[in-house]
Enzyme design. Structure first.
Site, PDB file in Angstrom:
ATOM      1  N   HIS A  99     -28.976  15.341  86.952  1.00 38.37           N
ATOM      2  CA  HIS A  99     -28.392  16.311  86.019  1.00 38.37           C
ATOM      3  C   HIS A  99     -29.461  17.393  85.854  1.00 38.37           C
ATOM      4  O   HIS A  99     -30.115  17.489  84.829  1.00 38.37           O
ATOM      5  CB  HIS A  99     -28.070  15.600  84.697  1.00 38.37           C
ATOM      6  CG  HIS A  99     -27.294  16.431  83.727  1.00 38.37           C
ATOM      7  ND1 HIS A  99     -26.740  17.652  84.046  1.00 38.37           N
ATOM      8  CD2 HIS A  99     -26.980  16.215  82.429  1.00 38.37           C
ATOM      9  CE1 HIS A  99     -26.118  18.134  82.973  1.00 38.37           C
ATOM     10  NE2 HIS A  99     -26.257  17.286  81.986  1.00 38.37           N
ATOM     11  N   LYS A 149      -4.084  12.812  92.283  1.00 40.01           N
ATOM     12  CA  LYS A 149      -4.739  11.564  92.672  1.00 40.01           C
ATOM     13  C   LYS A 149      -4.589  11.397  94.164  1.00 40.01           C
ATOM     14  O   LYS A 149      -3.549  11.668  94.743  1.00 40.01           O
ATOM     15  CB  LYS A 149      -4.088  10.385  91.938  1.00 40.01           C
ATOM     16  CG  LYS A 149      -4.680  10.209  90.554  1.00 40.01           C
ATOM     17  CD  LYS A 149      -4.623   8.747  90.106  1.00 40.01           C
ATOM     18  CE  LYS A 149      -5.467   8.567  88.866  1.00 40.01           C
ATOM     19  NZ  LYS A 149      -4.695   8.251  87.679  1.00 40.01           N
ATOM     20  N   ARG A 162     -19.806  18.739  76.030  1.00 43.42           N
ATOM     21  CA  ARG A 162     -21.068  19.404  75.721  1.00 43.42           C
ATOM     22  C   ARG A 162     -21.584  20.232  76.898  1.00 43.42           C
ATOM     23  O   ARG A 162     -21.890  21.415  76.765  1.00 43.42           O
ATOM     24  CB  ARG A 162     -22.074  18.299  75.412  1.00 43.42           C
ATOM     25  CG  ARG A 162     -23.229  18.648  74.588  1.00 43.42           C
ATOM     26  CD  ARG A 162     -23.998  17.358  74.323  1.00 43.42           C
ATOM     27  NE  ARG A 162     -23.340  16.532  73.327  1.00 43.42           N
ATOM     28  CZ  ARG A 162     -23.490  16.714  72.022  1.00 43.42           C
ATOM     29  NH1 ARG A 162     -24.261  17.668  71.575  1.00 43.42           N
ATOM     30  NH2 ARG A 162     -22.865  15.934  71.163  1.00 43.42           N
ATOM     31  N   THR A 163     -21.659  19.617  78.050  1.00 40.51           N
ATOM     32  CA  THR A 163     -22.196  20.307  79.224  1.00 40.51           C
ATOM     33  C   THR A 163     -21.256  21.422  79.673  1.00 40.51           C
ATOM     34  O   THR A 163     -21.681  22.520  80.023  1.00 40.51           O
ATOM     35  CB  THR A 163     -22.408  19.291  80.371  1.00 40.51           C
ATOM     36  OG1 THR A 163     -23.247  18.250  79.891  1.00 40.51           O
ATOM     37  CG2 THR A 163     -23.050  19.943  81.577  1.00 40.51           C
ATOM     38  N   ARG A 222     -19.093  18.316  87.756  1.00 41.29           N
ATOM     39  CA  ARG A 222     -19.524  17.028  87.244  1.00 41.29           C
ATOM     40  C   ARG A 222     -18.554  15.992  87.788  1.00 41.29           C
ATOM     41  O   ARG A 222     -17.352  16.215  87.842  1.00 41.29           O
ATOM     42  CB  ARG A 222     -19.496  17.008  85.723  1.00 41.29           C
ATOM     43  CG  ARG A 222     -20.098  15.721  85.170  1.00 41.29           C
ATOM     44  CD  ARG A 222     -20.035  15.738  83.675  1.00 41.29           C
ATOM     45  NE  ARG A 222     -20.707  14.614  83.095  1.00 41.29           N
ATOM     46  CZ  ARG A 222     -21.890  14.700  82.494  1.00 41.29           C
ATOM     47  NH1 ARG A 222     -22.531  15.840  82.453  1.00 41.29           N
ATOM     48  NH2 ARG A 222     -22.423  13.646  81.929  1.00 41.29           N
TER      49      ARG A 222
END
Ligand SMILES: [Zn+2]
Lengths: 151, 303
Positions: free
Chosen positions: B129, B80, B51-52, B101
């Protein structure tokens, strides 16, 4: 009182840290990195004190500390006093002061904070109040005296 | 605001926030402006949030910017073991702006101090946020015509909900009255209530949503998750106290609007969707305009 005088006067040159909260003597030793000190270090805990009921005391021969070092003590023991001794005489007596910023001494109590997962120097703003509270510059969570661990 | 980072809503002053809302309003009228055609925006999603990410990428696309990045660290080229610092430094070479994010709190602040280009925080763990907060402010102002002197009700999980913490703190700049509705276990944390007090504003606490419906200008709904309760019986007992349905809205203010950061589960019954009070879908759409405004201001394409 007599006892205290004895301890102080026994030192020819060095620093006495007095009025440490009794339980915090060991953390103060650690904060000043005295585990690795080569000089004579005396410490006492659970001594009687008029001011605190019980107190701790540390004295270190032939060592003087920078204010930044001493002020770290305020994180765990805000009432501590510092006495500099030269030639058996008290030359300076100061109270520790809480710094406004604490860098790299304390661990952030938030397990999910980025500082606990990457090699990053911690950084806190000190929020003054009744209780010492450190606000993490990164995750913005508070670390308090009770959950304070040192790096 | 050129070259500023946005990590926490408090990084922008009240004036900057209001200016950003004004610019966002321009974009709502005229969303396709190719003013970032020579820019590259990196969207680094170390944890997925479709969504973001889509909202940011849609905003960047409509401005003509090119987008690079990844949507999930586990299937990206970020190997990693590579440190966040190294990833951010590498991406700094390729992009004019980083939107990130990350699941760890504080990661965005740290990245902003390492990066050579501005960083926008699109969520750092449970911490901040800020674009959600800005789009909430935008939606409130858009529907009420102002941000001052409003009765704002926050409903649901007020203890863990980072969006309600940021929004409540941001609204402290605007002389609002706060109404906190939650189960006893999920009350607003004291630091937020202290911020309200520090601004000489009022807050009231409730356990029943129906108590605030008659006077609220905004009802900001959030989800109450079963996992937050130590005792599952307690969850069963309180779960309905923070659920809104159409029948409950009788007697509410005509101008009242219901907001929700989405996704919703069952806290707003679907029969509310077609009432004039439902605003949560438009609210999400407003996020695109707010993110357009933010990226244009930071990259200096708007003043
Ligand atoms: Zn932290």
């Amino acid at each position: 009182m007599v006892k205290k005088e004895l301890i102080v006067s026994a030192l020819e040159n060095g620093t006495v840290i007095d009025h440490i909260a009794s339980k915090e003597v060991f953390r103060v030793l650690h904060l000043l990195n005295l585990e690795k000190c080569e000089e004579t270090v005396y410490m006492g805990s659970n001594l009687e004190s008029q001011k605190l009921g019980r107190k701790g005391i540390i004295k270190v021969a032939n060592r003087y500390f920078a204010p930044e070092e001493l002020n770290k003590i305020a994180l765990v023991s805000p009432n501590a006093t510092v006495i500099e001794i030269r030639n058996f005489e008290v030359v300076k007596k100061t109270k520790v002061e809480l710094p406004s910023q604490v860098k790299g001494i304390v661990k952030c109590m938030n397990p999910n904070c980025i500082t606990n997962h990457e090699t990053i120097e911690t950084n806190f703003n000190v929020v003054s109040g009744d209780e010492v509270k450190l606000k993490c510059h990164f995750c913005e969570k508070f670390t308090t005296k009770d959950n304070m661990e040192f790096c | 605001m050129k070259n500023k980072n946005l990590i926490s809503i408090t990084d922008f002053s009240k004036e900057e926030q209001l200016h950003l809302l004004d610019v966002a309003e321009e974009f709502a009228k005229n969303p396709r402006q190719r003013i970032l055609a020579d820019k590259v925006v990196a969207t680094l999603f170390f944890e997925p949030s479709t969504r973001t990410r889509l909202s940011f990428e849609s905003a960047a696309n409509q401005l003509g910017a090119r987008i690079i990045g990844f949507s999930d660290a586990s299937n990206s080229s970020v190997t990693k073991g590579e440190t966040l610092k190294d990833t951010i430094l590498m991406v700094s070479n390729y992009a004019d702006l980083i939107v990130m994010r990350h699941p760890r709190e504080g990661s965005a602040r740290y990245a902003s101090e390492v990066a050579k280009v501005p960083v926008i925080n699109a969520g750092d763990g449970a911490n901040q946020h800020p674009t959600q907060c800005l789009l909430d402010l935008y939606s409130i102002r858009k529907t009420q015509g102002r941000l001052d002197k409003l009765d704002i009700a926050f409903v649901g999980d007020l203890k863990y909900g980072r969006t309600v913490h940021s929004l409540a703190q941001a609204l402290c700049n605007f002389d609002c009255t706060f109404h906190f509705v939650s189960p006893a276990e999920l009350k607003m944390p004291s630091y937020v209530k202290q911020t309200v007090k520090d601004h000489h504003l009022e807050y009231h606490q409730y356990t029943e949503l129906s108590d605030v419906i008659p006077f609220a200008d905004i009802i900001y709904m959030t989800r109450v998750q079963r996992e937050r309760f130590a005792d599952p019986m307690e969850y069963e007992r309180v779960k309905n106290s923070c659920i809104l349905n159409k029948a409950m809205l009788k007697g509410c203010k005509e101008s009242m609007k219901i907001l929700h950061p989405l996704p919703r589960v069952n806290e707003i019954a679907t029969d509310v969707d077609n009432t004039p009070y439902a605003y949560y879908f438009q609210q999400a759409h407003n996020g695109v305009f707010v993110r357009q405004a933010l990226m244009s201001l930071i990259l200096g394409a708007k003043e």
